[in-house]
Design a protein around this motif. Structure first.
Motif, PDB file in Angstrom:
ATOM      1  N   THR A  49       1.073  -1.212  -0.045  1.00 30.73           N
ATOM      2  CA  THR A  49      -0.045   0.035  -0.102  1.00 30.73           C
ATOM      3  C   THR A  49       0.940   1.268   0.189  1.00 30.73           C
ATOM      4  N   VAL A  50       0.398   2.272  -0.846  1.00 29.55           N
ATOM      5  CA  VAL A  50       1.062   3.453  -0.866  1.00 29.55           C
ATOM      6  C   VAL A  50      -0.090   4.552  -0.970  1.00 29.55           C
ATOM      7  N   ALA A  51       0.084   5.532   0.066  1.00 29.12           N
ATOM      8  CA  ALA A  51      -0.837   6.382   0.109  1.00 29.12           C
ATOM      9  C   ALA A  51      -2.350   6.021  -0.057  1.00 29.12           C
ATOM     10  N   GLY A  52      -2.652   5.085   0.697  1.00 30.72           N
ATOM     11  CA  GLY A  52      -4.055   4.527   0.923  1.00 30.72           C
ATOM     12  C   GLY A  52      -4.319   3.283  -0.284  1.00 30.72           C
ATOM     13  N   ARG A  53      -3.588   3.332  -1.289  1.00 28.85           N
ATOM     14  CA  ARG A  53      -3.957   2.525  -2.402  1.00 28.85           C
ATOM     15  C   ARG A  53      -3.138   1.150  -2.234  1.00 28.85           C
ATOM     16  N   GLU A  54      -3.713   0.051  -2.243  1.00 30.00           N
ATOM     17  CA  GLU A  54      -2.911  -1.214  -2.579  1.00 30.00           C
ATOM     18  C   GLU A  54      -2.782  -1.540  -3.840  1.00 30.00           C
ATOM     19  N   MET A  55      -1.480  -1.934  -4.123  1.00 30.08           N
ATOM     20  CA  MET A  55      -1.003  -2.022  -5.401  1.00 30.08           C
ATOM     21  C   MET A  55      -0.404  -3.293  -5.740  1.00 30.08           C
ATOM     22  N   SER A  56      -0.308  -3.620  -6.965  1.00 33.76           N
ATOM     23  CA  SER A  56       0.513  -4.754  -7.344  1.00 33.76           C
ATOM     24  C   SER A  56       1.874  -4.343  -8.048  1.00 33.76           C
ATOM     25  N   PRO A  57       2.843  -5.192  -8.164  1.00 33.21           N
ATOM     26  CA  PRO A  57       4.286  -4.812  -8.847  1.00 33.21           C
ATOM     27  C   PRO A  57       3.707  -4.170 -10.144  1.00 33.21           C
ATOM     28  N   ASN A  58       2.825  -4.917 -11.007  1.00 35.72           N
ATOM     29  CA  ASN A  58       2.259  -4.647 -12.327  1.00 35.72           C
ATOM     30  C   ASN A  58       1.697  -3.337 -12.397  1.00 35.72           C
ATOM     31  N   GLU A  59       0.916  -3.010 -11.238  1.00 28.51           N
ATOM     32  CA  GLU A  59       0.083  -1.669 -11.252  1.00 28.51           C
ATOM     33  C   GLU A  59       1.072  -0.569 -11.107  1.00 28.51           C
ATOM     34  N   MET A  60       2.303  -0.793 -10.254  1.00 33.09           N
ATOM     35  CA  MET A  60       3.134   0.441 -10.049  1.00 33.09           C
ATOM     36  C   MET A  60       4.111   0.562 -11.070  1.00 33.09           C
ATOM     37  N   GLU A  61       4.717  -0.660 -11.730  1.00 32.64           N
ATOM     38  CA  GLU A  61       5.362  -0.411 -13.116  1.00 32.64           C
ATOM     39  C   GLU A  61       4.847   0.163 -14.125  1.00 32.64           C
ATOM     40  N   HIS A  62       3.631  -0.484 -14.494  1.00 33.10           N
ATOM     41  CA  HIS A  62       3.074  -0.129 -15.848  1.00 33.10           C
ATOM     42  C   HIS A  62       2.042   1.167 -15.807  1.00 33.10           C
ATOM     43  N   GLY A  63       1.447   1.222 -14.612  1.00 30.41           N
ATOM     44  CA  GLY A  63       0.277   2.392 -14.610  1.00 30.41           C
ATOM     45  C   GLY A  63       0.952   3.507 -13.865  1.00 30.41           C
ATOM     46  N   ILE A  64       2.188   3.706 -13.362  1.00 33.10           N
ATOM     47  CA  ILE A  64       2.781   4.777 -12.842  1.00 33.10           C
ATOM     48  C   ILE A  64       4.340   5.059 -13.427  1.00 33.10           C
ATOM     49  N   ILE A  65       5.022   3.847 -13.225  1.00 38.09           N
ATOM     50  CA  ILE A  65       6.328   4.395 -13.535  1.00 38.09           C
ATOM     51  C   ILE A  65       6.691   4.540 -15.118  1.00 38.09           C
ATOM     52  N   ARG A  66       5.985   3.626 -16.064  1.00 40.04           N
ATOM     53  CA  ARG A  66       5.895   3.854 -17.252  1.00 40.04           C
ATOM     54  C   ARG A  66       5.219   4.627 -17.934  1.00 40.04           C
ATOM     55  N   GLY A  67       4.470   5.235 -17.073  1.00 36.19           N
ATOM     56  CA  GLY A  67       3.579   6.521 -17.596  1.00 36.19           C
ATOM     57  C   GLY A  67       2.212   6.407 -18.016  1.00 36.19           C
ATOM     58  N   GLY A  68       1.717   4.768 -17.621  1.00 32.05           N
ATOM     59  CA  GLY A  68       0.218   4.489 -17.957  1.00 32.05           C
ATOM     60  C   GLY A  68       0.247   3.686 -19.100  1.00 32.05           C
TER      61      GLY A  68
END
Length: 263
Positions: A111-130
């Motif tokens: 969980t980051v800032a109240g949102r539970e995330m998977s590695p895929n969500e963090m990598e592709h949704g955020i770090i790779r810009g969506g």
């Protein structure tokens, strides 16, 4: 029925389009998400309990996090550190999670800032810009959620592929990135990783570059360097005169190996 479906679709799209508004300065206070992400990695590297850092990351307010990550370097350093910290933390706590890699990467557990995330969500949704996970860097996610829309790094940064550690033996070593030195650190990390994972070989009288399959999996991401060829030239693996030589991609070693730290 059709009107209801259309209304639902419109409401869904409207909800997806929102963003968390950055909090005013007086609410940020001493909050330093980058220092927290660095502390998480420092604790993991030292082998100490990091449950406090994990809890603090979870408790961050989205609006405060959005305000604190004010520059691109702050965003990249925070999310790369947090991704690597998430993976190291989860797999150190329970290595059996890696027995089913697909489930590990797709299941929200951190969980980051109240949102539970998977590695895929963090990598592709955020770090790779969506970016779409299976789109090779050419197909964006169609309906990003509010959290992703707020924090995704516009345009991504193809260099992160040589900084993100997903728990496999062939992953880049974990480095602790600071916003002030991110550019220098990431460039050095790319050069180091490619030097270790690229070789020019002779195959049937023809010169071939054997390099990382990361270039194949995320080909479209490298458009920020005008494509893979120019990226390889920029980082000294090829020269302008031979950048069009044939390429082959080595097999990726997915053996679980945590604790690979940069020197």
């Amino acid at each position: 029925m059709l009107r209801t479906l259309l209304l639902f679709t419109i409401l869904t799209l409207t909800a997806s389009c929102g963003r968390y508004q950055p909090a005013p300065d007086d609410r940020i206070g001493d909050t330093d998400p980058n220092a927290l992400s660095e502390a998480l990695l420092e604790g993991l590297k030292a082998g100490r309990d990091v449950s406090e850092e994990v809890a603090q990351l979870a408790a961050l307010e989205p609006s405060v996090l959005a305000a604190a990550l004010d520059t691109r370097a702050e965003q990249l350093a925070f999310w790369v550190n947090t991704y690597n910290g998430m993976v190291q933390y989860l797999l150190t706590e329970d290595p059996s999670l890696y027995d089913d890699r697909g489930a590990f990467f797709s299941t929200p557990r951190f969980t980051v800032a109240g949102r539970e995330m998977s590695p895929n969500e963090m990598e592709h949704g955020i770090i790779r810009g969506g970016e779409n996970r299976l789109g090779l860097g050419f197909i964006p996610q169609i309906f990003p959620n509010k959290f992703d829309r707020t924090f995704r790094i516009k345009g991504g940064d193809s260099r992160v592929h040589f900084a993100l550690n997903c728990g496999a033996s062939d992953c880049p070593p974990v480095e602790i990135y600071s916003p002030e030195t991110y550019e220098t650190q990431i460039d050095a990390r790319v050069r180091s990783y490619l030097a270790d994972h690229s070789s020019l070989e002779q195959r049937d009288g023809e010169q071939v570059l054997v390099t990382s399959p990361l270039f194949s999996w995320f080909k479209g991401d490298f458009r920020d360097h005008d494509g893979v060829d120019d990226f390889l030239v920029d980082y000294g693996i090829l020269q302008e005169s031979n950048k069009d030589i044939k390429r082959e991609y080595a097999d990726y070693d997915w053996t679980l190996e945590t604790g690979i730290w940069a020197e």
